[in-house]
Design an enzyme around this catalytic site. Structure first.
Site, PDB file in Angstrom:
ATOM      1  N   ASP A  55      -0.156  11.106  13.918  1.00  0.00           N
ATOM      2  CA  ASP A  55       0.598  10.212  13.548  1.00  0.00           C
ATOM      3  C   ASP A  55       0.641   9.517  11.644  1.00  0.00           C
ATOM      4  O   ASP A  55       0.941   9.815  11.021  1.00  0.00           O
ATOM      5  CB  ASP A  55      -0.520   8.706  13.615  1.00  0.00           C
ATOM      6  CG  ASP A  55      -0.501   7.182  13.573  1.00  0.00           C
ATOM      7  OD1 ASP A  55       0.712   7.029  13.936  1.00  0.00           O
ATOM      8  OD2 ASP A  55      -0.954   7.156  13.001  1.00  0.00           O
ATOM      9  N   ARG A  56       1.577   8.448  11.776  1.00  0.00           N
ATOM     10  CA  ARG A  56       1.940   8.455  10.588  1.00  0.00           C
ATOM     11  C   ARG A  56       1.566   7.065   9.821  1.00  0.00           C
ATOM     12  O   ARG A  56       0.796   7.591   8.701  1.00  0.00           O
ATOM     13  CB  ARG A  56       3.235   7.617  10.026  1.00  0.00           C
ATOM     14  CG  ARG A  56       4.186   8.475   8.659  1.00  0.00           C
ATOM     15  CD  ARG A  56       5.410   7.357   9.002  1.00  0.00           C
ATOM     16  NE  ARG A  56       5.346   6.121   8.689  1.00  0.00           N
ATOM     17  CZ  ARG A  56       6.452   5.264   8.569  1.00  0.00           C
ATOM     18  NH1 ARG A  56       7.553   5.241   8.396  1.00  0.00           N
ATOM     19  NH2 ARG A  56       6.056   4.068   8.859  1.00  0.00           N
ATOM     20  N   ASP A  57       1.443   6.047  10.123  1.00  0.00           N
ATOM     21  CA  ASP A  57       1.111   4.630   9.784  1.00  0.00           C
ATOM     22  C   ASP A  57      -0.745   4.865   9.603  1.00  0.00           C
ATOM     23  O   ASP A  57      -1.387   4.510  10.545  1.00  0.00           O
ATOM     24  CB  ASP A  57       1.255   3.836  10.223  1.00  0.00           C
ATOM     25  CG  ASP A  57       2.744   3.379   9.761  1.00  0.00           C
ATOM     26  OD1 ASP A  57       3.426   4.450   8.836  1.00  0.00           O
ATOM     27  OD2 ASP A  57       3.084   2.723  10.554  1.00  0.00           O
TER      28      ASP A  57
ATOM     29  N   VAL B 277      -0.384  -0.860   5.994  1.00  0.00           N
ATOM     30  CA  VAL B 277      -0.094  -1.741   5.214  1.00  0.00           C
ATOM     31  C   VAL B 277       0.702  -2.961   5.918  1.00  0.00           C
ATOM     32  O   VAL B 277       1.655  -3.690   5.801  1.00  0.00           O
ATOM     33  CB  VAL B 277       0.918  -1.186   3.969  1.00  0.00           C
ATOM     34  CG1 VAL B 277       0.440  -0.983   2.596  1.00  0.00           C
ATOM     35  CG2 VAL B 277       2.189  -0.459   4.394  1.00  0.00           C
TER      36      VAL B 277
ATOM     37  N   TYR C 105       3.991  -3.448   8.769  1.00  0.00           N
ATOM     38  CA  TYR C 105       5.623  -2.961   8.817  1.00  0.00           C
ATOM     39  C   TYR C 105       5.914  -2.821   7.644  1.00  0.00           C
ATOM     40  O   TYR C 105       6.381  -3.338   5.953  1.00  0.00           O
ATOM     41  CB  TYR C 105       5.828  -4.459   9.191  1.00  0.00           C
ATOM     42  CG  TYR C 105       5.664  -4.685  10.502  1.00  0.00           C
ATOM     43  CD1 TYR C 105       5.753  -3.939  11.765  1.00  0.00           C
ATOM     44  CD2 TYR C 105       4.335  -5.716  10.679  1.00  0.00           C
ATOM     45  CE1 TYR C 105       6.119  -4.113  13.054  1.00  0.00           C
ATOM     46  CE2 TYR C 105       4.325  -6.227  12.136  1.00  0.00           C
ATOM     47  CZ  TYR C 105       4.775  -5.322  13.249  1.00  0.00           C
ATOM     48  OH  TYR C 105       4.194  -4.912  13.956  1.00  0.00           O
TER      49      TYR C 105
ATOM     50  N   ASN D 195       5.251   4.400  16.357  1.00  0.00           N
ATOM     51  CA  ASN D 195       5.700   3.649  16.823  1.00  0.00           C
ATOM     52  C   ASN D 195       6.163   2.892  16.063  1.00  0.00           C
ATOM     53  O   ASN D 195       5.354   2.486  15.020  1.00  0.00           O
ATOM     54  CB  ASN D 195       5.071   2.539  17.491  1.00  0.00           C
ATOM     55  CG  ASN D 195       4.598   3.523  18.745  1.00  0.00           C
ATOM     56  OD1 ASN D 195       5.039   4.475  19.395  1.00  0.00           O
ATOM     57  ND2 ASN D 195       3.969   2.832  19.360  1.00  0.00           N
ATOM     58  N   GLN D 196       7.550   2.099  15.558  1.00  0.00           N
ATOM     59  CA  GLN D 196       7.564   1.267  14.459  1.00  0.00           C
ATOM     60  C   GLN D 196       8.249  -0.008  15.175  1.00  0.00           C
ATOM     61  O   GLN D 196       9.421  -0.380  15.237  1.00  0.00           O
ATOM     62  CB  GLN D 196       9.125   1.961  13.774  1.00  0.00           C
ATOM     63  CG  GLN D 196       8.665   2.991  12.707  1.00  0.00           C
ATOM     64  CD  GLN D 196       7.780   2.471  12.328  1.00  0.00           C
ATOM     65  OE1 GLN D 196       8.131   1.539  11.141  1.00  0.00           O
ATOM     66  NE2 GLN D 196       6.179   3.091  11.792  1.00  0.00           N
TER      67      GLN D 196
ATOM     68  N   LYS E 252      -5.637   5.256  15.715  1.00  0.00           N
ATOM     69  CA  LYS E 252      -5.398   4.121  17.094  1.00  0.00           C
ATOM     70  C   LYS E 252      -5.595   5.023  18.468  1.00  0.00           C
ATOM     71  O   LYS E 252      -5.304   5.700  18.484  1.00  0.00           O
ATOM     72  CB  LYS E 252      -4.364   3.611  16.718  1.00  0.00           C
ATOM     73  CG  LYS E 252      -3.709   2.899  15.287  1.00  0.00           C
ATOM     74  CD  LYS E 252      -2.733   1.675  16.118  1.00  0.00           C
ATOM     75  CE  LYS E 252      -2.475   1.000  14.497  1.00  0.00           C
ATOM     76  NZ  LYS E 252      -1.063  -0.129  14.545  1.00  0.00           N
TER      77      LYS E 252
END
Length: 185
Positions: free
Chosen positions: A2-4, A11, A13, A45-46, A128
């Site tokens: 996962d990235r975020d 942070v 969005y 997911n964005q 998550k």
């Protein structure tokens, strides 16, 4: 990965490349995963696109910044995939049911088309449960939950809702890779 919250600081969005900050162990986690023979694929997911908070151009600019920050540490990911969709979007282009929004497997399926990935040796590393770990379990691969990003709060306050535990709970992405390489031996 996962990235975020896993490889970059959480942070909310990220609507500007200047908000992109790597987690302290991100580059080393990717380096060690690749050295152990794993592909380092990033899925994210964005939903900010679907919600009108940013355009896909902004997402691409933040992805470029993410890659630049990793490159400055001598690391390059093998694949980078994002999903701009969300079912609550008022924009029909982004509200359709898709196979790419985690926990759906579409981003991993795309990575498997682009790279010779062996899913039997693979794992999902994320912060998550109901997106990252659920995707791992749906794919039949190991899920490694990190306590960075949303992970600590999810484990402490929501783990009683998890249908099954992750295969490992790691301090961060680097600890996740260390466990993955130990468990593969």
């Amino acid at each position: 990965f996962d990235r975020d919250g896993t490889l970059k600081e959480e942070v909310g969005y990220v609507n500007h490349p200047a908000l992109m900050r790597l987690m302290p162990s991100a580059a080393e986690a990717i380096r060690r995963a690749q050295a152990a023979g794993y592909f380092a694929v990033v899925t994210t997911n964005q939903a900010g696109v679907a919600r009108g908070y940013m355009s896909e151009d902004v997402v691409r600019a933040t992805m470029t910044r993410f890659e630049e920050l990793l490159a400055a540490e001598g690391v390059k990911v093998d694949g980078l995939y994002y999903c701009p969709h969300h079912p609550s979007s008022k924009d029909k282009r982004y509200s359709a049911a898709c196979r790419c929004r985690k926990p759906a497997p579409g981003m991993v399926e795309a990575a498997c088309r682009d790279l010779p990935i062996d899913l039997t040796r693979s794992a999902v590393v994320g912060d998550k449960y109901f997106s990252d770990m659920a995707m791992a379990h749906a794919l039949g691969i190991r899920g490694i939950f990190v306590l960075t990003g949303y992970g600590l709060g999810e484990r402490e306050y929501q783990s009683h809702t998890w249908p099954r535990p992750p295969e490992y709970i790691a301090r961060d992405a680097l600890d996740a890779v260390a466990w993955l390489t130990r468990s593969a031996s």
